[in-house]
Scaffold this active site. Sequence first.
Site, mmCIF file in Angstrom:
data_model
loop_
_atom_site.group_PDB
_atom_site.id
_atom_site.type_symbol
_atom_site.label_atom_id
_atom_site.label_comp_id
_atom_site.label_asym_id
_atom_site.label_seq_id
_atom_site.Cartn_x
_atom_site.Cartn_y
_atom_site.Cartn_z
ATOM 1 C CB CYS A 112 5.737 -2.283 16.290
ATOM 2 S SG CYS A 112 7.438 -2.040 15.726
ATOM 3 C CB CYS B 41 3.056 7.620 3.058
ATOM 4 S SG CYS B 41 3.458 6.418 4.323
ATOM 5 C CB SER C 6 9.330 4.605 15.118
ATOM 6 O OG SER C 6 8.938 4.932 13.819
ATOM 7 C CG LEU C 7 12.073 7.709 21.201
ATOM 8 C CD1 LEU C 7 13.340 6.869 21.142
ATOM 9 C CD2 LEU C 7 12.423 9.157 21.574
ATOM 10 C CG HIS C 8 6.550 4.864 19.219
ATOM 11 N ND1 HIS C 8 5.897 5.964 18.724
ATOM 12 C CD2 HIS C 8 6.806 4.074 18.155
ATOM 13 C CE1 HIS C 8 5.760 5.840 17.409
ATOM 14 N NE2 HIS C 8 6.307 4.710 17.033
ATOM 15 C CG ASN D 267 -4.016 6.213 13.226
ATOM 16 O OD1 ASN D 267 -4.803 7.139 13.369
ATOM 17 N ND2 ASN D 267 -2.815 6.378 12.698
ATOM 18 N N GLY E 42 6.702 -1.943 6.152
ATOM 19 C CA GLY E 42 8.069 -2.457 6.168
ATOM 20 C C GLY E 42 9.050 -1.587 6.930
ATOM 21 C CD GLU E 43 13.144 -0.306 9.911
ATOM 22 O OE1 GLU E 43 12.231 0.186 10.601
ATOM 23 O OE2 GLU E 43 14.080 0.381 9.449
ATOM 24 C CB CYS F 288 2.530 -1.419 13.699
ATOM 25 S SG CYS F 288 2.591 -1.130 11.921
ATOM 26 C CB CYS G 38 0.709 6.114 11.228
ATOM 27 S SG CYS G 38 1.352 7.649 10.656
ATOM 28 C CD GLU H 235 -2.909 -1.350 2.210
ATOM 29 O OE1 GLU H 235 -4.002 -1.870 1.968
ATOM 30 O OE2 GLU H 235 -2.571 -0.998 3.352
ATOM 31 C CB SER I 59 10.132 6.647 9.310
ATOM 32 O OG SER I 59 9.760 6.286 10.618
ATOM 33 C CB CYS J 6 6.703 -5.261 8.759
ATOM 34 S SG CYS J 6 8.034 -4.381 9.611
HETATM 35 N N1 SAH Z 1 9.246 0.661 10.057
HETATM 36 C C1 SAH Z 1 9.402 2.074 9.978
HETATM 37 C C2 SAH Z 1 8.458 2.764 9.009
HETATM 38 C C3 SAH Z 1 6.978 2.381 9.043
HETATM 39 S S1 SAH Z 1 5.952 2.952 10.336
HETATM 40 C C4 SAH Z 1 9.298 2.689 11.363
HETATM 41 O O1 SAH Z 1 9.015 1.963 12.302
HETATM 42 O O2 SAH Z 1 9.531 3.875 11.519
HETATM 43 C C5 SAH Z 1 5.665 4.634 10.142
HETATM 44 C C6 SAH Z 1 5.252 5.290 11.450
HETATM 45 O O3 SAH Z 1 3.904 4.931 11.846
HETATM 46 C C7 SAH Z 1 6.146 4.891 12.587
HETATM 47 O O4 SAH Z 1 6.537 5.984 13.343
HETATM 48 C C8 SAH Z 1 5.245 3.987 13.404
HETATM 49 O O5 SAH Z 1 5.674 3.899 14.703
HETATM 50 C C9 SAH Z 1 3.893 4.650 13.223
HETATM 51 N N2 SAH Z 1 2.762 3.791 13.588
HETATM 52 C C10 SAH Z 1 2.685 2.451 13.511
HETATM 53 N N3 SAH Z 1 1.501 2.003 13.950
HETATM 54 C C11 SAH Z 1 0.793 3.097 14.317
HETATM 55 C C12 SAH Z 1 -0.534 3.297 14.845
HETATM 56 N N4 SAH Z 1 -1.356 2.271 15.057
HETATM 57 N N5 SAH Z 1 -0.921 4.559 15.089
HETATM 58 C C13 SAH Z 1 -0.105 5.609 14.838
HETATM 59 N N6 SAH Z 1 1.136 5.475 14.348
HETATM 60 C C14 SAH Z 1 1.589 4.238 14.094
#
Ligand code: SAH
Length: 345
Positions: free
Chosen positions: A116, A105, A218-220, A294, A163-164, A119, A337, A92, A195, A112
């Site tokens: 996580c 995007c 993507s820190l979180h 999301n 994907g990463e 995700c 996302c 996608e 990212s 992937c």
């Molecule tokens: N694998 C890479 C790129 C894909 S994710 C990465 O991890 O950065 C792109 C962004 O969407 C990342 O910052 C990820 O943490 C965020 N993301 C993933 N799931 C999400 C969700 N359910 N709600 C909001 N952001 C999310």
Amino acid sequence: MSLPNIRSLSQQEMIDFFAELGEPAYRARQTHQWLWQKHVRRFEDMTNLGKDLRSTLQAHFSLEHLEPATVQQSKDGTVKSAMRLPDGKIVESVLIPAGKRMTACVSSQVGCSLDCAFCATAALKRMRNLEPDEIYDQVVTLNRQAEEFFNQKLSNIVFMGMGEPLLNYTKVMESIAKITSPEGLGMSPKRITLSTSGVAKMMHRMAEEQVPFHLALSLHAANDDKRTQLMSINATNPLSMLAEALRHWHQATGRRVTYEFIVFKDFNDSPQDARELVEFSRIVPCKINLIEYNPIEGGSFEQTTPERFERFVGILEAAGCIVNVRRSRGKDIDAACGQLANKTH
Ligand code: SAH
């Protein structure tokens, strides 16, 4: 047996191929232009090559392009395309309009390999890496959509789809080289952001190679225990390793890093979590994108409350952090996302 994809050849390999046929090097340039700028679908349409040469190419190679299998538009304008790959798999890509900004995007893998917790793409597992031309074609398609839907050109590209990207390093770098090349799409690398979930070794490599585009992490959570609960990759790539890689990156490129941070209710939204983030933000110059969560099917997390969110932002801002709040886009069509999961297929 299937023929090799002509778009997987490097420019040098193309020149070598024509040299072997006794053809001049400019044939390689002409062919390159048909493949990467004029987007022809058939060798016979390469009209400035002789008929015999076109037949020879046809006998040696296949010519593949990505096609959007379905296109959906969100109430907020966001356009999500399911792109069919030559082997039938689907990835996608999402076009996000925001005023003058028109962001593509793109995906870097089918599925992937990471898992996580928040995700939706994680549920797909990793099926395979995308080829450079498959990444490039997503940009071409979204660029065309930007013109068709909004009468605008793409302004930005983010590797934030499925994907990463750093686990498909070489092919992603090749795709960016083509996207930015004057013989490709000629886009500015300053408009591109990759990212990553934090693959320290590959972040070091990006620093060594002084890549010309932007980096987002993507820190979180700025706390190893919490971050590992969210992202299992943190067990092998903990914050100390990421900090080292980030310092290397900043030293080598002089560029600011972006941190993505989803504020989850009762998980990473306390004043203590904010203070840890402030601390982490001092490692290198950065900005912090707070992303709205999301919800995904079967997920156990929730978006924090407005009050707790305000308190969180307040602590960051009081400490002098640059903070952007990113509202989610395309939620109604699962284009936001973390929602990319090929649901309609
Ligand atoms: N694998 C890479 C790129 C894909 S994710 C990465 O991890 O950065 C792109 C962004 O969407 C990342 O910052 C990820 O943490 C965020 N993301 C993933 N799931 C999400 C969700 N359910 N709600 C909001 N952001 C999310």
